[in-house]
Design an enzyme around this catalytic site. Structure first.
Site, PDB file in Angstrom:
ATOM      1  N   ASP A 123      -4.943   3.630  -1.910  1.00  0.00           N
ATOM      2  CA  ASP A 123      -6.158   3.931  -1.152  1.00  0.00           C
ATOM      3  C   ASP A 123      -6.570   5.384  -1.364  1.00  0.00           C
ATOM      4  O   ASP A 123      -5.858   6.305  -0.939  1.00  0.00           O
ATOM      5  CB  ASP A 123      -5.934   3.689   0.341  1.00  0.00           C
ATOM      6  CG  ASP A 123      -5.861   2.216   0.684  1.00  0.00           C
ATOM      7  OD1 ASP A 123      -6.766   1.468   0.266  1.00  0.00           O
ATOM      8  OD2 ASP A 123      -4.912   1.808   1.373  1.00  0.00           O
ATOM      9  N   ASP A 159      -7.251  -6.547   2.780  1.00  0.00           N
ATOM     10  CA  ASP A 159      -6.671  -5.218   2.977  1.00  0.00           C
ATOM     11  C   ASP A 159      -6.772  -4.839   4.452  1.00  0.00           C
ATOM     12  O   ASP A 159      -7.869  -4.638   4.969  1.00  0.00           O
ATOM     13  CB  ASP A 159      -7.429  -4.199   2.113  1.00  0.00           C
ATOM     14  CG  ASP A 159      -6.836  -2.796   2.207  1.00  0.00           C
ATOM     15  OD1 ASP A 159      -5.815  -2.616   2.895  1.00  0.00           O
ATOM     16  OD2 ASP A 159      -7.412  -1.884   1.584  1.00  0.00           O
ATOM     17  N   MET A 184     -12.338   4.655  -1.417  1.00  0.00           N
ATOM     18  CA  MET A 184     -13.084   4.771  -0.169  1.00  0.00           C
ATOM     19  C   MET A 184     -13.770   6.135  -0.198  1.00  0.00           C
ATOM     20  O   MET A 184     -13.438   7.051   0.563  1.00  0.00           O
ATOM     21  CB  MET A 184     -12.146   4.657   1.032  1.00  0.00           C
ATOM     22  CG  MET A 184     -11.366   3.363   1.108  1.00  0.00           C
ATOM     23  SD  MET A 184     -10.340   3.308   2.604  1.00  0.00           S
ATOM     24  CE  MET A 184      -9.334   1.870   2.264  1.00  0.00           C
ATOM     25  N   SER A 235       0.831  -1.204   0.000  1.00  0.00           N
ATOM     26  CA  SER A 235       0.000   0.000   0.000  1.00  0.00           C
ATOM     27  C   SER A 235       0.860   1.246   0.000  1.00  0.00           C
ATOM     28  O   SER A 235       1.601   1.506   0.949  1.00  0.00           O
ATOM     29  CB  SER A 235      -0.917   0.002   1.223  1.00  0.00           C
ATOM     30  OG  SER A 235      -1.625   1.217   1.299  1.00  0.00           O
ATOM     31  N   MET A 270      -9.150   8.184  -0.357  1.00  0.00           N
ATOM     32  CA  MET A 270     -10.112   8.500   0.705  1.00  0.00           C
ATOM     33  C   MET A 270     -10.587   9.947   0.575  1.00  0.00           C
ATOM     34  O   MET A 270      -9.779  10.838   0.299  1.00  0.00           O
ATOM     35  CB  MET A 270      -9.469   8.291   2.072  1.00  0.00           C
ATOM     36  CG  MET A 270      -8.864   6.918   2.280  1.00  0.00           C
ATOM     37  SD  MET A 270      -8.133   6.763   3.928  1.00  0.00           S
ATOM     38  CE  MET A 270      -7.187   5.246   3.730  1.00  0.00           C
ATOM     39  N   HIS A 311      -8.248   1.509  -4.818  1.00  0.00           N
ATOM     40  CA  HIS A 311      -9.327   1.206  -3.870  1.00  0.00           C
ATOM     41  C   HIS A 311      -9.992   2.515  -3.473  1.00  0.00           C
ATOM     42  O   HIS A 311      -9.424   3.316  -2.741  1.00  0.00           O
ATOM     43  CB  HIS A 311      -8.706   0.487  -2.662  1.00  0.00           C
ATOM     44  CG  HIS A 311      -9.655   0.181  -1.564  1.00  0.00           C
ATOM     45  ND1 HIS A 311      -9.230  -0.349  -0.354  1.00  0.00           N
ATOM     46  CD2 HIS A 311     -11.004   0.311  -1.439  1.00  0.00           C
ATOM     47  CE1 HIS A 311     -10.268  -0.526   0.442  1.00  0.00           C
ATOM     48  NE2 HIS A 311     -11.344  -0.121  -0.198  1.00  0.00           N
ATOM     49  N   HIS A 315      -0.991  -0.973  -4.283  1.00  0.00           N
ATOM     50  CA  HIS A 315      -2.333  -0.668  -3.798  1.00  0.00           C
ATOM     51  C   HIS A 315      -2.422   0.820  -3.479  1.00  0.00           C
ATOM     52  O   HIS A 315      -1.565   1.372  -2.785  1.00  0.00           O
ATOM     53  CB  HIS A 315      -2.623  -1.497  -2.546  1.00  0.00           C
ATOM     54  CG  HIS A 315      -4.027  -1.387  -2.052  1.00  0.00           C
ATOM     55  ND1 HIS A 315      -5.079  -2.040  -2.665  1.00  0.00           N
ATOM     56  CD2 HIS A 315      -4.555  -0.692  -1.012  1.00  0.00           C
ATOM     57  CE1 HIS A 315      -6.190  -1.771  -2.010  1.00  0.00           C
ATOM     58  NE2 HIS A 315      -5.900  -0.947  -1.009  1.00  0.00           N
ATOM     59  N   MET A 324     -12.046  -6.178   3.947  1.00  0.00           N
ATOM     60  CA  MET A 324     -11.297  -5.326   4.863  1.00  0.00           C
ATOM     61  C   MET A 324     -10.986  -6.078   6.157  1.00  0.00           C
ATOM     62  O   MET A 324     -11.882  -6.622   6.801  1.00  0.00           O
ATOM     63  CB  MET A 324     -12.089  -4.063   5.187  1.00  0.00           C
ATOM     64  CG  MET A 324     -12.326  -3.123   4.006  1.00  0.00           C
ATOM     65  SD  MET A 324     -10.791  -2.509   3.260  1.00  0.00           S
ATOM     66  CE  MET A 324     -10.081  -1.608   4.650  1.00  0.00           C
TER      67      MET A 324
END
Length: 216
Positions: free
Chosen positions: A35, A175, A68, A8, A37, A66, A33, A137
């Site tokens: 993330d 994850d 979020m 990540s 957000m 990913h 990866h 998750m």
């Protein structure tokens, strides 16, 4: 099936993201990866599509993005254009999951859903026919460095059994909280893609850590 590794980038050094991506590829990572957000779906902010596009310039390693974020359908095209190779969103964040998965697949990349620890697995079952992968998750979304929630292992087993019983080709990606102490039990439960942040990026020898994942 061999376990794939997805370090990540959230745990990387943001002052030299390009170098961090190259370092992980040299260490043997299968993908990076990312993330994303928005401060609404989760109480934290990270980065957007420009960062994804900039990372994409640094290496040909696949980007596992990913989302979020609330109402991810607003930004799917932006992240596809930025260079995502795999794109997932949370089932809890949208009313248009099937439509979103179809849009992602039509763009020619892998489509996935993510499911939070307190969300019933059944929420994912009706979407499996539309998915290439499911992110389970192992922690509550929003922050890195959390400890793995033990009951996640049983959730992975149940999801793997459902996928197998239906004869589907859907990867299970875990994850959150993945470290040396639990990665074997997670792999044995049925996860084939492992996201790990501090455990890999903070290691003095990330290649040795990644090789441990590949031996599972």
């Amino acid at each position: 099936m061999a376990v794939k590794t997805a370090p990540s980038i959230l745990s990387g050094d943001f002052s030299r993201l390009g170098e961090e991506v190259v370092r992980m590829k040299k260490a043997g990572a299968d993908m990076i990866h990312c993330d994303v957000m928005d401060g609404m779906f989760v109480p934290n902010l990270t980065f957007g599509q420009k960062t994804i596009a900039d990372i994409k310039k640094c290496s040909d390693i696949p980007l596992d993005v990913h989302l979020m974020i609330v109402s991810p359908e607003r930004y799917l095209d932006k992240f596809i254009e930025a260079g995502a190779d795999r794109l997932a969103f949370h089932v809890e964040a949208t009313e248009y999951a099937k439509e979103n998965l179809t849009r992602i697949k039509v763009a020619g990349i892998k489509a996935g859903i993510a499911i939070s620890p307190d969300t019933p697995l059944e929420k994912a079952y009706s979407l499996l026919d539309y998915c290439n992968f499911v992110i389970v998750m192992g922690v509550y979304p929003g922050f890195g460095g959390q400890k793995y929630i033990p009951r996640t292992t049983e959730r992975i087993k149940k999801l793997a059994a459902e996928i197998s019983s239906r004869g589907l080709d859907v990867e299970i990606e875990i994850d959150g909280g993945v470290i040396g102490d639990n990665m074997k039990e997670i792999a044995d439960a049925g996860a084939t893609v492992m996201v790990s942040g501090n455990y890999v990026f903070g290691a003095s020898d990330p290649k040795a850590i990644i090789e441990k994942f590949k031996e599972l």
